[in-house]
Design a protein around this motif. Structure first.
Motif, mmCIF file in Angstrom:
data_model
loop_
_atom_site.group_PDB
_atom_site.id
_atom_site.type_symbol
_atom_site.label_atom_id
_atom_site.label_comp_id
_atom_site.label_asym_id
_atom_site.label_seq_id
_atom_site.Cartn_x
_atom_site.Cartn_y
_atom_site.Cartn_z
ATOM 1 N N ARG A 1 0.831 -1.209 0.000
ATOM 2 C CA ARG A 1 0.000 0.000 0.000
ATOM 3 C C ARG A 1 0.862 1.256 0.000
ATOM 4 O O ARG A 1 0.584 2.223 -0.713
ATOM 5 N N ASP A 2 1.937 1.250 0.797
ATOM 6 C CA ASP A 2 2.819 2.412 0.855
ATOM 7 C C ASP A 2 3.491 2.677 -0.490
ATOM 8 O O ASP A 2 3.605 3.824 -0.930
ATOM 9 N N CYS A 3 3.951 1.612 -1.128
ATOM 10 C CA CYS A 3 4.588 1.774 -2.440
ATOM 11 C C CYS A 3 3.609 2.350 -3.451
ATOM 12 O O CYS A 3 3.951 3.249 -4.227
ATOM 13 N N LEU A 4 2.380 1.844 -3.460
ATOM 14 C CA LEU A 4 1.368 2.342 -4.388
ATOM 15 C C LEU A 4 1.045 3.805 -4.110
ATOM 16 O O LEU A 4 0.935 4.615 -5.040
ATOM 17 N N ARG A 5 0.902 4.160 -2.850
ATOM 18 C CA ARG A 5 0.583 5.547 -2.529
ATOM 19 C C ARG A 5 1.716 6.480 -2.938
ATOM 20 O O ARG A 5 1.465 7.590 -3.414
ATOM 21 N N TYR A 6 2.945 6.044 -2.760
ATOM 22 C CA TYR A 6 4.088 6.858 -3.183
ATOM 23 C C TYR A 6 4.048 7.070 -4.695
ATOM 24 O O TYR A 6 4.280 8.181 -5.194
ATOM 25 N N LEU A 7 3.707 6.015 -5.425
ATOM 26 C CA LEU A 7 3.620 6.108 -6.881
ATOM 27 C C LEU A 7 2.411 6.923 -7.318
ATOM 28 O O LEU A 7 2.480 7.648 -8.316
ATOM 29 N N TYR A 8 1.290 6.829 -6.574
ATOM 30 C CA TYR A 8 0.124 7.650 -6.907
ATOM 31 C C TYR A 8 0.482 9.140 -6.818
ATOM 32 O O TYR A 8 0.028 9.954 -7.618
ATOM 33 N N ARG A 9 1.282 9.495 -5.816
ATOM 34 C CA ARG A 9 1.702 10.887 -5.674
ATOM 35 C C ARG A 9 2.447 11.353 -6.929
ATOM 36 O O ARG A 9 2.184 12.441 -7.459
ATOM 37 N N ILE A 10 3.366 10.527 -7.386
ATOM 38 C CA ILE A 10 4.156 10.898 -8.567
ATOM 39 C C ILE A 10 3.252 11.014 -9.786
ATOM 40 O O ILE A 10 3.339 11.987 -10.558
ATOM 41 N N GLY B 1 13.269 24.700 -10.669
ATOM 42 C CA GLY B 1 13.704 24.304 -9.336
ATOM 43 C C GLY B 1 12.956 23.168 -8.685
ATOM 44 O O GLY B 1 13.492 22.506 -7.788
ATOM 45 N N TYR B 2 11.703 22.908 -9.101
ATOM 46 C CA TYR B 2 10.889 21.956 -8.364
ATOM 47 C C TYR B 2 10.195 20.909 -9.230
ATOM 48 O O TYR B 2 9.814 19.856 -8.728
ATOM 49 N N SER B 3 9.997 21.173 -10.474
ATOM 50 C CA SER B 3 9.035 20.425 -11.288
ATOM 51 C C SER B 3 9.445 18.989 -11.568
ATOM 52 O O SER B 3 10.623 18.618 -11.520
ATOM 53 N N MET B 4 8.434 18.192 -11.926
ATOM 54 C CA MET B 4 8.692 16.837 -12.394
ATOM 55 C C MET B 4 9.435 16.873 -13.727
ATOM 56 O O MET B 4 10.219 15.972 -14.032
ATOM 57 N N ALA B 5 9.193 17.927 -14.518
ATOM 58 C CA ALA B 5 9.919 18.060 -15.785
ATOM 59 C C ALA B 5 11.415 18.175 -15.537
ATOM 60 O O ALA B 5 12.228 17.627 -16.299
ATOM 61 N N SER C 1 14.089 15.831 -3.463
ATOM 62 C CA SER C 1 13.356 16.717 -4.370
ATOM 63 C C SER C 1 11.870 16.383 -4.366
ATOM 64 O O SER C 1 11.016 17.280 -4.321
ATOM 65 N N LEU C 2 11.539 15.085 -4.425
ATOM 66 C CA LEU C 2 10.136 14.674 -4.413
ATOM 67 C C LEU C 2 9.482 14.986 -3.077
ATOM 68 O O LEU C 2 8.338 15.451 -3.028
ATOM 69 N N GLU C 3 10.188 14.756 -1.971
ATOM 70 C CA GLU C 3 9.619 15.038 -0.658
ATOM 71 C C GLU C 3 9.304 16.522 -0.496
ATOM 72 O O GLU C 3 8.267 16.894 0.067
ATOM 73 N N LEU C 4 10.205 17.368 -0.987
ATOM 74 C CA LEU C 4 9.959 18.804 -0.916
ATOM 75 C C LEU C 4 8.712 19.166 -1.723
ATOM 76 O O LEU C 4 7.866 19.946 -1.263
ATOM 77 N N VAL D 1 12.635 4.123 -11.205
ATOM 78 C CA VAL D 1 11.194 4.332 -11.070
ATOM 79 C C VAL D 1 10.729 5.487 -11.963
ATOM 80 O O VAL D 1 9.744 5.364 -12.703
ATOM 81 N N LEU D 2 11.437 6.610 -11.914
ATOM 82 C CA LEU D 2 11.029 7.772 -12.707
ATOM 83 C C LEU D 2 11.164 7.502 -14.203
ATOM 84 O O LEU D 2 10.346 7.975 -15.000
ATOM 85 N N ARG D 3 12.145 6.737 -14.586
ATOM 86 C CA ARG D 3 12.264 6.374 -16.007
ATOM 87 C C ARG D 3 11.080 5.513 -16.440
ATOM 88 O O ARG D 3 10.552 5.667 -17.541
ATOM 89 N N LEU D 4 10.655 4.597 -15.570
ATOM 90 C CA LEU D 4 9.515 3.745 -15.904
ATOM 91 C C LEU D 4 8.223 4.550 -16.009
ATOM 92 O O LEU D 4 7.341 4.226 -16.815
ATOM 93 N N LEU D 5 8.082 5.601 -15.208
ATOM 94 C CA LEU D 5 6.846 6.381 -15.177
ATOM 95 C C LEU D 5 6.853 7.569 -16.132
ATOM 96 O O LEU D 5 5.797 8.129 -16.420
ATOM 97 N N MET D 6 8.031 7.949 -16.634
ATOM 98 C CA MET D 6 8.117 9.165 -17.445
ATOM 99 C C MET D 6 8.563 8.931 -18.886
ATOM 100 O O MET D 6 8.317 9.781 -19.749
ATOM 101 N N LEU D 7 9.202 7.798 -19.158
ATOM 102 C CA LEU D 7 9.767 7.584 -20.483
ATOM 103 C C LEU D 7 9.188 6.342 -21.132
ATOM 104 O O LEU D 7 8.962 5.327 -20.466
ATOM 105 N N THR D 8 8.935 6.420 -22.438
ATOM 106 C CA THR D 8 8.564 5.228 -23.190
ATOM 107 C C THR D 8 9.832 4.522 -23.627
ATOM 108 O O THR D 8 10.876 5.149 -23.826
#
Length: 689
Positions: free
Chosen positions: A277-286, A311-315, A339-342, A409-416
């Motif tokens: 559940r914690d892993c899923l919630r962390y990923l839902y945030r992203i 300075g902050y973006s997911m981009a 960076s994500l926690e901030l 993780v970010l590569r899996l969620l952001m890149l094809t």
């Protein structure tokens, strides 16, 4: 291929699709058709566009002379009109072809670039103001396009001409700020006449074959391109679902490894269900932030502020993970996690919030980065128990995620991933480059499909070495884990394989003892009935239900009555039907309410007003039940994203979306354990409590 003259504003088409998929699709389709017509001596938009280059530069020279001589509006207006007619004729959009209601043409003043074309007080003005109602005059090209697209009988497209700048507004995406634009001045200057090059692409997207249906009937070519782009997004969502599953394993195994490094036995302190559940919630945030960042009109994140982007973006994080990760020190660092926690904290608690305070008119908003607090349960620190610093539930352990894990993780969620487009005898086919996933193209339905595909997955910690097997080696419909001691009893074709990112060699998927495994067991999907409902089915089902419910017994249903309806989805899943019902009921309410009042919402405000009605319906009238606890969380997130608008705090659906059994209900009646064991419910009524 470079497309400097084309503006794909807020990804009307997926950026990856436009750069990597569309060129090949055009060459096999429309451009081949044009080549055959040109051999017969028939005109095509490609020939027309290439042929007017000289005439355009002559008109541009005439305009400069008029500007230098400070000529009045009339000569410049006549010159601009003449250029517009030449452009339309070149694209095949002749007056006889523009007789239907599919395309409307709007003419504005000459603009030098796409930014000028949107200036309502400058080049973005209509050549002639339009009176749409008594005492209401529209002077802006974009405003008039909005008016046309929200009328009772709207066209599918509006083509805005501002001299050499063409802006294409689509009824389905204009309210979201997504559109195509082309600057012919840049295109003619570059003069890319290669097959499938820049001029060919502009002709294909803005020509008669794309914007008007064929004479024999059917959809315009551009509608097919948009649908293909959407289907590409659906394909990406399938890839994203697998990426999300793999990300759960990556994060969970990182937590286990961090505990072992600190001398803690994970088996003694970790509950696999809570860790999952914690892993899923962390990923839902992203995923939430990626979606919100791709939809600036929602006003969730300050994406227009340069400070936020840099300075902050997911981009910004996307640019980091696009490049290779550095050495061991970088791999063990915590920059990505911090960076994500901030960002999570600023989204939840806010930063320089206005609150209810008035901001002095002289205050420079551009110099102040603002996050309005959302106070969302999803982003609260206590929503995740096992990930963080000094975790109470894990004896004060530090389980912050290191760069090496979050990079993956970010590569899996952001890149094809890169794919082979075609097969070659020697090369193995041309490689289609990977690119950033377009979350603007991935709507609520695609994200719902991503979520719902995981509802029947379970996580556990392996006690021995395991290999994954599935029918035909494909785990999409479920897989099984077998111990290493039984590997020789299975044929090669049933083993699930994965390509090694370093060597490129396919290897069997295996798990060492102590690893976290997150998988869909072979029969779990069938027994749980966790299948995502496609949008095509939800749309027609809700549409038919509305037709049955509205205007009964010869009486027209008043708009206000729609806001009193109760909407319930008894098998909630991730809320596919509930979201569709919210969308259609809200749109119908606005349509009827405008009719009753005899007024029309300002086109620029329509999208915001629609979101506000959707929010009201979601918060006050919608209910849902599901046996699966994860499904309820998914539905909350998907409905939240669907109704979000500027200024909205995070909605709370706690009393409306519940875990439960909609078939037997929650009555105050019971069976004893012995009666359940003997299947007494088949013959005996439950006892009242």
């Amino acid at each position: 291929m470079s497309l400097e003259a084309l503006t794909n504003h807020r990804e009307y088409l997926s950026a990856h699709y436009l750069a990597e998929v569309l060129p090949g699709s055009l060459k096999k389709g429309l451009l081949t058709e044009w080549a055959a017509r040109e051999k017969k001596g028939e005109p095509t938009p490609r020939m027309g566009l290439r042929g007017m280059r000289q005439a355009y530069f002559a008109a541009k020279s005439d305009r400069l002379e008029l500007l230098e001589s400070r000529a009045g509006d009339e000569p410049r207006l006549a010159l601009t009109r003449k250029l517009h007619q030449e452009i339309l004729a070149a694209l095949g959009l002749t007056p006889e072809r523009l007789t239907g209601s599919h395309l409307s043409i709007v003419e504005g003043w000459w603009a030098d670039d796409t930014d000028e074309a949107g200036d309502a007080d400058g080049a973005g003005r209509l050549l002639e103001p339009v009176e749409v109602e008594p005492r209401e005059v529209i002077t802006s090209c974009f405003d008039y396009a909005s008016h046309l697209l929200t009328s009772d009988d709207p066209p599918r497209y509006v083509l805005i001409l501002n001299g050499p700048v063409l802006t294409l507004a689509d009824r389905h995406t204009w309210a979201e700020g997504r559109y195509l634009a082309a600057n012919l001045d840049v295109a003619f200057g570059r003069n890319d006449t290669s097959p499938g090059g820049e001029l060919d692409t502009i002709a294909a997207l803005f020509g008669v074959d794309s914007l008007l249906p064929p004479e024999e009937g059917g959809d315009p070519q551009l509608a097919k391109v948009v649908d293909e782009s959407r289907q590409h997004a659906v394909g990406v969502s399938s890839e994203l679902r697998d990426g999300l599953r793999r990300s759960v394993e990556l994060i969970a195994n990182e937590v286990l490894d961090r505990l072992r490094e600190q001398g803690i036995n994970p088996v003694e302190v970790i509950e696999p269900k809570i860790l999952t559940r914690d892993c899923l919630r962390y990923l839902y945030r992203i995923l939430f932030l990626l979606y919100a960042e791709a939809r600036p009109e929602l006003g969730v994140l300050p994406v227009d502020a340069p400070e936020y982007i840099s300075g902050y973006s997911m981009a910004r994080l996307g640019e980091i993970v696009w490049r290779p990760l550095g050495g061991e020190q970088a791999r063990r660092g915590l920059h990505l996690y911090q960076s994500l926690e901030l960002l999570f904290r600023m989204v939840d608690q806010g930063y320089n919030p206005r609150g209810n305070q008035r901001i002095d008119e002289k205050t420079s908003e551009g110099k102040i980065l603002r996050f309005e607090p959302m106070y969302s349960d999803l982003f609260r620190p206590n929503a995740i128990r096992y990930i963080g610093k000094n975790v109470d539930a894990l004896d004060g352990a530090d389980t912050r995620l290191r760069n090496a894990t979050l990079y993956q993780v970010l590569r899996l969620l952001m890149l094809t991933s890169a794919k082979r487009r075609s097969r070659g005898r020697r090369s193995g086919g041309k490689l289609e480059r990977g690119g950033f996933i377009s979350y603007a193209q991935l709507g609520i339905n695609q994200l719902g499909a991503v979520y719902e595909g995981l509802m029947s997955y379970t996580g556990f910690i392996a006690t021995e070495e395991l290999y994954e097997v599935a029918k035909g080696g494909d785990p999409k419909d479920g897989s099984w884990m077998i111990p290493a001691s039984k590997v020789d009893e299975y044929p090669d074709e049933v083993f699930v394989t994965r390509e090694n990112e370093i060597t490129g060699v396919k290897e069997r998927v295996k798990y060492a003892p102590g690893s976290f495994v997150y998988r869909l067991a072979g029969r779990d999907r069938q027994t749980s009935a966790s299948y995502y409902t496609p949008q095509s089915l939800t749309e027609v089902t809700v549409q038919l239900a509305l037709e049955y419910r509205l205007d009964q017994d010869g009486k027209k249903t008043p708009a206000r009555e729609l806001l009193d309806w109760t909407i319930c989805e008894p098998a909630l899943g991730s809320g596919a039907f509930l979201n569709e019902a919210i969308n259609q009921v809200a749109a119908e309410y606005l349509r009827r309410r405008q009719e009753e009042l005899g007024t029309r919402i300002d086109p620029d405000q329509y999208a915001t007003e629609l979101q506000k009605v959707k929010t009201y319906i979601a918060l006050h009238n919608c209910y849902g039940v599901d046996l699966n606890e994860t499904a309820v969380e998914l539905a909350e997130v998907s409905i939240w994203l669907n109704v979000m608008h500027r200024g909205l705090k995070a909605p709370w659906f706690g009393l409306h979306l519940r875990r439960g059994n909609s078939l037997i209900g929650g009555r105050r009646q019971y069976y004893t354990p012995q009666q359940i064991k003997n299947k007494a419910w088949l013959t005996t009524a439950p006892a009242d409590q």
